[in-house]
Design an enzyme around this catalytic site. Structure first.
Site, PDB file in Angstrom:
ATOM      1  N   GLU A   9       1.668   0.542  16.726  1.00  0.00           N
ATOM      2  CA  GLU A   9       1.485  -0.740  17.430  1.00  0.00           C
ATOM      3  C   GLU A   9       2.555  -0.935  18.501  1.00  0.00           C
ATOM      4  O   GLU A   9       2.362  -1.697  19.443  1.00  0.00           O
ATOM      5  CB  GLU A   9       1.521  -1.900  16.426  1.00  0.00           C
ATOM      6  CG  GLU A   9       0.305  -1.985  15.528  1.00  0.00           C
ATOM      7  CD  GLU A   9      -0.923  -2.588  16.219  1.00  0.00           C
ATOM      8  OE1 GLU A   9      -0.749  -3.475  17.056  1.00  0.00           O
ATOM      9  OE2 GLU A   9      -2.039  -2.137  15.919  1.00  0.00           O
ATOM     10  N   GLN A  21       0.835  -1.218   0.000  1.00  0.00           N
ATOM     11  CA  GLN A  21       0.000   0.000   0.000  1.00  0.00           C
ATOM     12  C   GLN A  21       0.866   1.262   0.000  1.00  0.00           C
ATOM     13  O   GLN A  21       0.804   2.098  -0.905  1.00  0.00           O
ATOM     14  CB  GLN A  21      -0.911   0.015   1.236  1.00  0.00           C
ATOM     15  CG  GLN A  21      -1.642   1.339   1.413  1.00  0.00           C
ATOM     16  CD  GLN A  21      -2.412   1.444   2.719  1.00  0.00           C
ATOM     17  OE1 GLN A  21      -3.606   1.223   2.732  1.00  0.00           O
ATOM     18  NE2 GLN A  21      -1.749   1.816   3.823  1.00  0.00           N
ATOM     19  N   TYR A  25       4.359  -8.709  15.870  1.00  0.00           N
ATOM     20  CA  TYR A  25       4.665  -7.687  14.857  1.00  0.00           C
ATOM     21  C   TYR A  25       5.216  -6.424  15.532  1.00  0.00           C
ATOM     22  O   TYR A  25       6.251  -5.875  15.129  1.00  0.00           O
ATOM     23  CB  TYR A  25       3.379  -7.372  14.079  1.00  0.00           C
ATOM     24  CG  TYR A  25       3.394  -6.067  13.311  1.00  0.00           C
ATOM     25  CD1 TYR A  25       4.090  -5.955  12.115  1.00  0.00           C
ATOM     26  CD2 TYR A  25       2.690  -4.945  13.774  1.00  0.00           C
ATOM     27  CE1 TYR A  25       4.091  -4.748  11.405  1.00  0.00           C
ATOM     28  CE2 TYR A  25       2.681  -3.753  13.080  1.00  0.00           C
ATOM     29  CZ  TYR A  25       3.386  -3.660  11.891  1.00  0.00           C
ATOM     30  OH  TYR A  25       3.394  -2.476  11.194  1.00  0.00           O
ATOM     31  N   LEU A  34      10.143  -0.128   3.905  1.00  0.00           N
ATOM     32  CA  LEU A  34       8.708  -0.343   4.180  1.00  0.00           C
ATOM     33  C   LEU A  34       8.344  -1.822   4.205  1.00  0.00           C
ATOM     34  O   LEU A  34       7.222  -2.182   4.580  1.00  0.00           O
ATOM     35  CB  LEU A  34       7.855   0.359   3.100  1.00  0.00           C
ATOM     36  CG  LEU A  34       8.144   1.830   2.821  1.00  0.00           C
ATOM     37  CD1 LEU A  34       7.095   2.398   1.870  1.00  0.00           C
ATOM     38  CD2 LEU A  34       8.166   2.651   4.094  1.00  0.00           C
ATOM     39  N   ALA A  35       9.237  -2.699   3.782  1.00  0.00           N
ATOM     40  CA  ALA A  35       8.890  -4.128   3.717  1.00  0.00           C
ATOM     41  C   ALA A  35       8.670  -4.664   5.120  1.00  0.00           C
ATOM     42  O   ALA A  35       9.409  -4.351   6.055  1.00  0.00           O
ATOM     43  CB  ALA A  35       9.980  -4.908   3.016  1.00  0.00           C
ATOM     44  N   THR A  61       5.798   1.946  13.894  1.00  0.00           N
ATOM     45  CA  THR A  61       4.344   1.864  13.975  1.00  0.00           C
ATOM     46  C   THR A  61       3.800   2.192  15.361  1.00  0.00           C
ATOM     47  O   THR A  61       4.451   1.902  16.375  1.00  0.00           O
ATOM     48  CB  THR A  61       3.876   0.444  13.585  1.00  0.00           C
ATOM     49  OG1 THR A  61       2.493   0.292  13.925  1.00  0.00           O
ATOM     50  CG2 THR A  61       4.637  -0.640  14.313  1.00  0.00           C
ATOM     51  N   LYS A  63       8.876  -4.663  15.314  1.00  0.00           N
ATOM     52  CA  LYS A  63       9.030  -3.263  14.900  1.00  0.00           C
ATOM     53  C   LYS A  63       9.791  -2.473  15.969  1.00  0.00           C
ATOM     54  O   LYS A  63      10.576  -1.585  15.648  1.00  0.00           O
ATOM     55  CB  LYS A  63       7.657  -2.632  14.661  1.00  0.00           C
ATOM     56  CG  LYS A  63       7.029  -3.001  13.326  1.00  0.00           C
ATOM     57  CD  LYS A  63       7.709  -2.284  12.172  1.00  0.00           C
ATOM     58  CE  LYS A  63       6.963  -2.468  10.872  1.00  0.00           C
ATOM     59  NZ  LYS A  63       7.657  -1.910   9.706  1.00  0.00           N
TER      60      LYS A  63
HETATM   61  P1  NAP Z   1       1.845  -3.794   3.052  1.00  0.00           P
HETATM   62  O1  NAP Z   1       0.842  -3.294   2.081  1.00  0.00           O
HETATM   63  O2  NAP Z   1       1.571  -5.074   3.774  1.00  0.00           O
HETATM   64  O3  NAP Z   1       3.246  -3.902   2.300  1.00  0.00           O
HETATM   65  C1  NAP Z   1       4.307  -4.620   2.814  1.00  0.00           C
HETATM   66  C2  NAP Z   1       5.297  -4.895   1.708  1.00  0.00           C
HETATM   67  O4  NAP Z   1       6.378  -5.655   2.268  1.00  0.00           O
HETATM   68  C3  NAP Z   1       4.746  -5.702   0.539  1.00  0.00           C
HETATM   69  O5  NAP Z   1       5.172  -5.103  -0.655  1.00  0.00           O
HETATM   70  C4  NAP Z   1       5.410  -7.053   0.722  1.00  0.00           C
HETATM   71  O6  NAP Z   1       5.655  -7.738  -0.480  1.00  0.00           O
HETATM   72  C5  NAP Z   1       6.735  -6.661   1.339  1.00  0.00           C
HETATM   73  N1  NAP Z   1       7.397  -7.777   1.986  1.00  0.00           N
HETATM   74  C6  NAP Z   1       6.893  -8.646   2.897  1.00  0.00           C
HETATM   75  N2  NAP Z   1       7.816  -9.553   3.250  1.00  0.00           N
HETATM   76  C7  NAP Z   1       8.950  -9.261   2.555  1.00  0.00           C
HETATM   77  C8  NAP Z   1      10.241  -9.833   2.498  1.00  0.00           C
HETATM   78  N3  NAP Z   1      10.566 -10.928   3.196  1.00  0.00           N
HETATM   79  N4  NAP Z   1      11.157  -9.280   1.679  1.00  0.00           N
HETATM   80  C9  NAP Z   1      10.835  -8.189   0.922  1.00  0.00           C
HETATM   81  N5  NAP Z   1       9.626  -7.616   0.921  1.00  0.00           N
HETATM   82  C10 NAP Z   1       8.683  -8.134   1.739  1.00  0.00           C
HETATM   83  O7  NAP Z   1       2.110  -2.715   4.206  1.00  0.00           O
HETATM   84  P2  NAP Z   1       1.860  -1.137   4.175  1.00  0.00           P
HETATM   85  O8  NAP Z   1       0.524  -0.853   4.772  1.00  0.00           O
HETATM   86  O9  NAP Z   1       2.199  -0.596   2.839  1.00  0.00           O
HETATM   87  O10 NAP Z   1       2.919  -0.632   5.253  1.00  0.00           O
HETATM   88  C11 NAP Z   1       4.234  -0.249   4.882  1.00  0.00           C
HETATM   89  C12 NAP Z   1       5.136  -0.336   6.091  1.00  0.00           C
HETATM   90  O11 NAP Z   1       4.663   0.555   7.096  1.00  0.00           O
HETATM   91  C13 NAP Z   1       5.181  -1.701   6.753  1.00  0.00           C
HETATM   92  O12 NAP Z   1       6.470  -1.881   7.289  1.00  0.00           O
HETATM   93  C14 NAP Z   1       4.176  -1.593   7.871  1.00  0.00           C
HETATM   94  O13 NAP Z   1       4.457  -2.515   8.900  1.00  0.00           O
HETATM   95  C15 NAP Z   1       4.392  -0.161   8.297  1.00  0.00           C
HETATM   96  N6  NAP Z   1       3.261   0.499   8.899  1.00  0.00           N
HETATM   97  C16 NAP Z   1       2.043   0.483   8.286  1.00  0.00           C
HETATM   98  C17 NAP Z   1       0.978   1.111   8.873  1.00  0.00           C
HETATM   99  C18 NAP Z   1      -0.375   1.130   8.209  1.00  0.00           C
HETATM  100  O14 NAP Z   1      -1.356   1.482   8.884  1.00  0.00           O
HETATM  101  N7  NAP Z   1      -0.484   0.821   6.936  1.00  0.00           N
HETATM  102  C19 NAP Z   1       1.143   1.784  10.097  1.00  0.00           C
HETATM  103  C20 NAP Z   1       2.414   1.820  10.675  1.00  0.00           C
HETATM  104  C21 NAP Z   1       3.483   1.177  10.073  1.00  0.00           C
HETATM  105  P3  NAP Z   1       4.675  -8.901  -1.045  1.00  0.00           P
HETATM  106  O15 NAP Z   1       3.628  -8.151  -1.794  1.00  0.00           O
HETATM  107  O16 NAP Z   1       5.572  -9.727  -1.863  1.00  0.00           O
HETATM  108  O17 NAP Z   1       4.119  -9.618   0.166  1.00  0.00           O
END
Ligand code: NAP
Length: 338
Positions: free
Chosen positions: A128, A15, A150, A81-82, A126, A154
């Protein structure tokens, strides 16, 4: 003409990675990202713009793949971001959470230090990490008290970022955005907000086939109902495109630091469902049931953030209000699941 700035994004197909890519391309950056090889044919949220970015196949499990990509692309900015980003999912894959979300981040910091030591790094921390918080609202000084694997992973990454930043001999520019929940039509269907808006669309459109599945492999709408966890869980939900702007702003500073990003408004899951069903004129109580499968073994919250530091130092403020966020997501899903 000056050389274009170069940004490298892990998790580019997620995302936030996709919205950040669009933002940076608009700003004239060259953008590259790390993508897992199993995603070779479907680049998820960046499928539409894949010709505008450079893709490196790799995995946070593999420091070698990170190093080779950095060596070739030589970014000025790195956005890590992964992650395995589902707090609930992390209970059933605790080691995965630690190895990808925690140790994987350290691999990025360590490889960057050797290969591109001048690159500025953004770490996706995060809310969290506050878990069961000792104060409401939470800010950069609130103690962490993670309540799921998780969040613990983090917190590890966050602490390693701080240690690398404070290293007297070889300090690294690593800034952390402590982001509260941010949602969009690109949010995974394993997250409650998107599950609700997709369910609204399936129900309103009376869709009978091709119903998306939830995280336990069932259609998200079964017998006319959507199953959710704790309806009283309180979160601070913003709109993802607003939050990726903060990521970029954080790396334009002269000094590495941590910033909370949040709306400061708290809503329950039930309120989100109420708002989403009312967009299409339905009463959520007729369509929502609870299921203990979707209640985490350890509860987190209440989470709501105080983003006054981001406002003061970066000039950042969320632009999108709760009702508008829900409306955007419902309308996108009505079109997607027509
Ligand atoms: P997301 O949509 O789940 O995206 C996560 C990405 O990480 C995906 O592209 C995924 O690839 C990749 N990934 C997972 N495992 C991997 C690995 N072993 N090696 C390389 N890439 C890998 O998450 P998001 O909502 O965009 O969030 C981005 C970041 O911000 C994350 O770290 C999340 O924990 C953090 N965050 C998010 C929020 C929120 O509310 N959205 C809030 C605070 C922090 P695949 O598509 O191949 O699985």
């Amino acid at each position: 003409m000056a050389n274009k700035k170069r940004a490298f994004i892990t998790g580019i197909s997620g995302q936030d990675g996709s919205y950040l890519t669009e933002l940076l391309l608009d700003k004239g950056y060259e953008v590259a990202g790390l993508v897992r090889r199993n995603a070779a044919l479907d680049l998820g949220n960046i499928n539409e713009i894949k010709d505008e970015v450079k893709v490196y196949y790799g995995d946070l499990h593999s420091p070698e793949s990170i190093a080779l990509a950095l060596l070739d692309f030589k970014p000025d900015e790195i956005y890590n971001l992964a992650a395995l980003s589902s707090p609930l999912g992390s209970f059933s894959d605790k080691l995965g959470a630690i190895m990808v979300t925690g140790v994987g981040a350290l691999h990025v910091f360590e490889r960057a230090k050797r290969v591109v030591p001048d690159a500025k790094i953004y770490q996706a921390s995060t809310s969290e990490m506050f878990g069961v918080p000792k104060q409401v609202p939470q800010n950069e000084d609130t103690p962490f008290n993670p309540a799921n694997p998780y969040a613990a992973a983090k917190e590890f990454a966050h602490r390693m970022a701080t240690i690398a930043r404070n290293d007297r001999k070889e300090p690294q520019f690593i800034s952390c955005g402590i982001l509260f929940n941010h949602e969009s039509p690109r949010r995974g269907l394993n997250f409650v907000t998107r599950k609700i808006t997709a369910a609204v669309a399936v129900i309103k459109n009376n869709r009978k086939e091709g119903i998306p599945l939830n995280e336990i492999g069932e259609p998200i709408v079964k017998n006319g109902k959507v199953k959710l966890g704790d309806l009283d869980a309180k979160r601070d939900w913003g709109y993802a495109p607003d939050y990726v702007e903060l990521m970029w702003m954080v790396l334009q500073q002269d000094k590495a630091d941590d910033f909370v990003a949040a709306t400061g408004e708290m809503h329950t899951v039930g309120e989100f469902a109420d708002e989403a069903f009312s967009v299409v004129g339905l009463n959520w109580k007729d369509y929502v049931e609870t299921d203990p499968h979707f209640v985490p073994p350890v509860q987190t919250g209440p989470l709501t953030g105080d983003a006054s530091k981001a406002k003061k130092v970066l000039g950042w403020e969320p632009k999108t209000k709760f009702k508008d966020l829900v409306r955007i997501m419902v309308h996108a899903d009505l079109a997607k699941f027509s």
